[in-house]
Structures are given as structure tokens and as C-alpha cells.
Design a protein around this motif. Structure first.
Motif, PDB file in Angstrom:
ATOM      1  N   LEU A 168      48.061  39.002  22.751  1.00  9.47           N
ATOM      2  CA  LEU A 168      47.126  38.679  21.221  1.00  9.47           C
ATOM      3  C   LEU A 168      46.493  40.143  20.854  1.00  9.47           C
ATOM      4  CD1 LEU A 168      46.038  36.785  19.185  1.00  9.47           C
ATOM      5  CD2 LEU A 168      44.020  36.472  20.766  1.00  9.47           C
ATOM      6  N   ARG A 169      46.049  41.022  21.804  1.00 10.75           N
ATOM      7  CA  ARG A 169      45.901  42.266  21.235  1.00 10.75           C
ATOM      8  C   ARG A 169      46.667  43.279  20.569  1.00 10.75           C
ATOM      9  NH1 ARG A 169      41.825  44.098  26.095  1.00 10.75           N
ATOM     10  NH2 ARG A 169      39.979  43.237  25.630  1.00 10.75           N
ATOM     11  N   ARG A 170      47.998  43.204  21.057  1.00 18.28           N
ATOM     12  CA  ARG A 170      49.165  43.828  20.822  1.00 18.28           C
ATOM     13  C   ARG A 170      49.589  43.368  19.438  1.00 18.28           C
ATOM     14  NH1 ARG A 170      50.681  43.792  26.069  1.00 18.28           N
ATOM     15  NH2 ARG A 170      52.248  41.837  25.641  1.00 18.28           N
ATOM     16  N   PHE A 171      49.517  41.810  19.158  1.00 19.02           N
ATOM     17  CA  PHE A 171      49.814  41.401  17.979  1.00 19.02           C
ATOM     18  C   PHE A 171      48.744  41.555  16.793  1.00 19.02           C
ATOM     19  CE2 PHE A 171      48.370  37.799  15.013  1.00 19.02           C
ATOM     20  CZ  PHE A 171      49.742  37.474  14.360  1.00 19.02           C
ATOM     21  N   ILE A 172      47.550  41.822  17.103  1.00 17.46           N
ATOM     22  CA  ILE A 172      46.342  42.205  16.451  1.00 17.46           C
ATOM     23  C   ILE A 172      46.446  43.444  15.766  1.00 17.46           C
ATOM     24  CG2 ILE A 172      43.908  42.248  15.856  1.00 17.46           C
ATOM     25  CD1 ILE A 172      43.646  39.945  17.718  1.00 17.46           C
TER      26      ILE A 172
ATOM     27  N   ARG B 291      49.348  45.406  15.417  1.00 15.50           N
ATOM     28  CA  ARG B 291      50.343  45.469  14.596  1.00 15.50           C
ATOM     29  C   ARG B 291      50.173  44.734  13.297  1.00 15.50           C
ATOM     30  NH1 ARG B 291      55.598  47.159  15.560  1.00 15.50           N
ATOM     31  NH2 ARG B 291      56.700  47.508  13.593  1.00 15.50           N
ATOM     32  N   ARG B 292      49.688  43.463  13.466  1.00 13.23           N
ATOM     33  CA  ARG B 292      49.921  42.433  12.059  1.00 13.23           C
ATOM     34  C   ARG B 292      48.523  42.642  11.661  1.00 13.23           C
ATOM     35  NH1 ARG B 292      55.240  42.813  10.905  1.00 13.23           N
ATOM     36  NH2 ARG B 292      56.330  42.344  12.648  1.00 13.23           N
ATOM     37  N   GLY B 293      47.401  42.988  12.068  1.00 17.17           N
ATOM     38  CA  GLY B 293      46.156  42.608  11.578  1.00 17.17           C
ATOM     39  C   GLY B 293      45.553  41.242  12.397  1.00 17.17           C
ATOM     40  N   THR B 294      44.240  41.279  11.989  1.00 20.44           N
ATOM     41  CA  THR B 294      43.513  40.069  12.476  1.00 20.44           C
ATOM     42  C   THR B 294      43.586  38.866  11.788  1.00 20.44           C
ATOM     43  OG1 THR B 294      41.584  41.545  13.454  1.00 20.44           O
ATOM     44  CG2 THR B 294      41.144  39.378  13.380  1.00 20.44           C
ATOM     45  N   PRO B 295      44.219  37.767  12.466  1.00 14.19           N
ATOM     46  CA  PRO B 295      44.138  36.276  11.715  1.00 14.19           C
ATOM     47  C   PRO B 295      42.896  35.971  11.852  1.00 14.19           C
ATOM     48  CG  PRO B 295      45.078  36.353  14.071  1.00 14.19           C
ATOM     49  CD  PRO B 295      44.639  37.664  13.688  1.00 14.19           C
ATOM     50  N   SER B 296      42.564  34.842  10.762  1.00 13.60           N
ATOM     51  CA  SER B 296      41.443  34.034  10.698  1.00 13.60           C
ATOM     52  C   SER B 296      41.437  32.998  11.747  1.00 13.60           C
ATOM     53  CB  SER B 296      41.167  33.681   9.164  1.00 13.60           C
ATOM     54  OG  SER B 296      42.341  32.905   8.942  1.00 13.60           O
ATOM     55  N   ASP B 297      42.549  32.409  11.508  1.00 10.51           N
ATOM     56  CA  ASP B 297      42.887  31.101  12.658  1.00 10.51           C
ATOM     57  C   ASP B 297      44.043  31.246  13.540  1.00 10.51           C
ATOM     58  OD1 ASP B 297      40.706  29.939  11.122  1.00 10.51           O
ATOM     59  OD2 ASP B 297      41.793  29.339   9.707  1.00 10.51           O
ATOM     60  N   VAL B 298      43.718  30.868  14.795  1.00 16.12           N
ATOM     61  CA  VAL B 298      45.103  30.809  15.623  1.00 16.12           C
ATOM     62  C   VAL B 298      44.999  29.503  16.255  1.00 16.12           C
ATOM     63  CG1 VAL B 298      46.023  31.989  17.767  1.00 16.12           C
ATOM     64  CG2 VAL B 298      44.631  33.423  16.173  1.00 16.12           C
ATOM     65  N   PHE B 299      46.175  28.678  15.893  1.00 16.45           N
ATOM     66  CA  PHE B 299      46.370  27.642  16.509  1.00 16.45           C
ATOM     67  C   PHE B 299      47.561  27.591  17.741  1.00 16.45           C
ATOM     68  CE2 PHE B 299      45.064  26.872  12.266  1.00 16.45           C
ATOM     69  CZ  PHE B 299      44.427  25.785  12.215  1.00 16.45           C
ATOM     70  N   GLY B 300      47.408  26.698  18.887  1.00 21.74           N
ATOM     71  CA  GLY B 300      48.123  26.465  19.890  1.00 21.74           C
ATOM     72  C   GLY B 300      48.218  25.158  20.334  1.00 21.74           C
ATOM     73  N   GLN B 301      49.180  24.734  21.206  1.00 21.87           N
ATOM     74  CA  GLN B 301      49.306  23.350  21.837  1.00 21.87           C
ATOM     75  C   GLN B 301      48.331  23.353  22.739  1.00 21.87           C
ATOM     76  OE1 GLN B 301      53.024  22.275  22.989  1.00 21.87           O
ATOM     77  NE2 GLN B 301      54.045  23.572  21.469  1.00 21.87           N
TER      78      GLN B 301
ATOM     79  N   HIS C 245      37.945  42.064  20.824  1.00 18.77           N
ATOM     80  CA  HIS C 245      36.793  42.264  20.022  1.00 18.77           C
ATOM     81  C   HIS C 245      37.331  41.935  18.611  1.00 18.77           C
ATOM     82  CE1 HIS C 245      34.848  43.767  23.641  1.00 18.77           C
ATOM     83  NE2 HIS C 245      35.796  44.390  24.144  1.00 18.77           N
ATOM     84  N   HIS C 246      37.327  40.685  18.161  1.00 19.56           N
ATOM     85  CA  HIS C 246      37.493  40.540  17.025  1.00 19.56           C
ATOM     86  C   HIS C 246      37.122  39.015  16.529  1.00 19.56           C
ATOM     87  CE1 HIS C 246      40.507  43.707  16.745  1.00 19.56           C
ATOM     88  NE2 HIS C 246      41.067  43.347  17.758  1.00 19.56           N
TER      89      HIS C 246
END
Length: 240
Positions: free
Chosen positions: A164-168, A170-180, A209-210
Motif C-alpha cells: 500500500l505504501r508503494r502504491f501511494i 506512485r499513484r497518490g493517496t486515495p480517499s477510500d480503500v475497499f477490500g473483501q 502515515h496518510h
């Protein structure tokens, strides 16, 4: 089976001693279902009994004839019958579909503002002389359906946080993250077995830290397995 004096092949049954039974019922003529005479007989009985169900027509035909593959042949005749096609056809009604949730309608916002995450794998990798398992963390934008893939070493929470840190980054901080829900529960149970003695400050230091919200929604139409990001996690090519 036996051949009578007229050269007709008849089926020999075991009801010869039955009284008040006709000769054709006791010894029905055997016909091939692909022959022209058998097709004419089946079509005649189909129309005679007002295009009724197959069981009624089969019962009446077997009073005189034994036709091979009778049920499948009757279905074919009913399918080709113009009267049956007109009177038994049903109008095609469009299926009712529910409205999309607001998380999938975030227009004029950057991609991955609302993100769904799922794992796929495992994939076998070779490190030296040993083989280990690796997993793919699939991040999907719920609005644009864009895809971002990160490599995860295991199903633990630490591996997920690093992905998740590597994703943030590269792509920025999402407002909502959904998972199963069931997937995160399974990973949490596996992690708790190995990190029972970990102190709270160490766990707090590992968190990203986001300011983002992580949701584990109940299984609804648009978050159930097989929809949205879950469809994209199904392998379309060999993983080994």
C-alpha cells in the motif's frame, strides 16, 4: 426383438399373458428416430394432441410404435413447429439493475480516489535453489477501472502495508480503500498468530502515515466476490 410375417421388426415384451391388450401394444413396431416415417408419425401425434407436452405425446406413440431417441426427437419437432414457436415465445424483458454506488461515480477527480484492493496468486518464484510463493496486490480504481499491481511477499499485514505504501508513493493517496471482508479477516488471523507479542508502538510505526479510510464492506452486489475489482483478479494466463 422379432420379425413378424409381414417383415416388420417388433419389440418383444413380457406382457403376452395380459388380457384386453392390443397386439400393437404388446408388440410395438421398432422404428429409427432418424427415419422419415418416424418423423411423420411424431409430427402427426404432436399436432393431434394440440401441441401438448412431451410426456403425453410419448405415451400415445408408444401404444403402437417404439421409436429410438423419442424424447430428443420430439423436442426437436416442437422446436421446429411454427405454432409452438409463436404461442410459447416470451417477450425478452431487460433485467433490472440497481444504481451504482457513489464511490464508482467520482467524476472530475484523480484516478484511484476510490480504490479496491484484492490479492491474486500465488506465483512460484525461484530464489537460488529454493522456490517461494509470491502474491500480486491488485489495486483497481472504482471509477476509471484503471489497474495498478504491486508484488507482495506473503499474506501478512506487513506485506500488505508495504504494498500500500508503494502504491501511494506512485499513484497518490486515495480517499477510500475497499477490500473483501473475509480476505482481510483471514490475513488478520494469520498475522495475529505470528505477532502476538509485538508492541503497540511498533505496530503504529508500520502503518502508512496518510489520512485515508479503509473499508471492509459486507457482501453486497457491487462488492461481492466476482464484481468490480474481483473480476480483474481472476487469472487470464498461467501464473507459473
Amino acid at each position: 426383438m422379432e420379425i413378424d410375417e409381414n417383415g416388420v421388426l417388433r419389440l418383444k415384451g413380457r406382457i403376452k399373458a395380459a388380457k384386453d391388450v392390443s397386439f400393437t401394444l404388446n408388440r410395438p413396431a421398432v422404428l429409427s428416430g432418424d427415419s422419415s416415417i418416424a418423423k411423420l408419425i411424431m409430427k402427426h401425434y404432436h399436432e393431434r394432441f394440440n401441441h401438448g407436452n412431451h410426456n403425453t405425446v410419448m405415451n400415445e406413440i408408444r401404444q403402437k410404435y417404439y421409436i429410438t431417441s423419442l424424447r430428443s426427437k420430439l423436442r426437436k419437432i416442437a422446436h421446429e413447429c411454427q405454432w409452438c414457436r409463436i404461442n410459447r415465445s416470451l417477450p425478452k424483458m431487460p433485467s433490472a439493475e440497481g444504481d451504482l454506488p457513489p464511490e464508482r461515480l467520482r467524476h472530475h477527480q484523480p484516478p484511484f480516489t476510490c480504490t479496491g484492493v484484492d490479492y491474486f496468486g500465488p506465483m512460484s518464484v525461484t530464489i537460488g535453489r529454493r522456490h517461494e510463493k509470491r502474491y500480486g496486490a491488485l489495486f483497481t480504481c472504482l471509477t476509471t477501472r484503471a489497474v495498478h499491481i504491486e508484488l507482495a511477499e506473503s499474506l501478512s499485514s506487513d506485506s500488505m502495508i508495504l504494498a500500500l505504501r508503494r502504491f501511494i508513493a506512485r499513484r497518490g493517496t486515495p480517499s477510500d480503500v475497499f477490500g473483501q471482508r473475509h480476505e482481510f479477516r483471514r490475513r488478520k488471523q494469520r498475522t495475529d498468530e505470528h505477532t502476538r507479542g509485538t508492541r503497540e508502538d511498533e505496530e503504529r510505526s508500520r502503518r502508512p502515515h496518510h489520512n485515508l479510510e479503509v473499508y471492509l464492506p459486507a457482501l453486497r452486489t457491487w462488492v461481492a466476490p466476482g464484481s468490480v475489482w474481483c473480476d480483474l483478479s481472476k487469472p487470464r494466463w498461467p501464473l507459473h
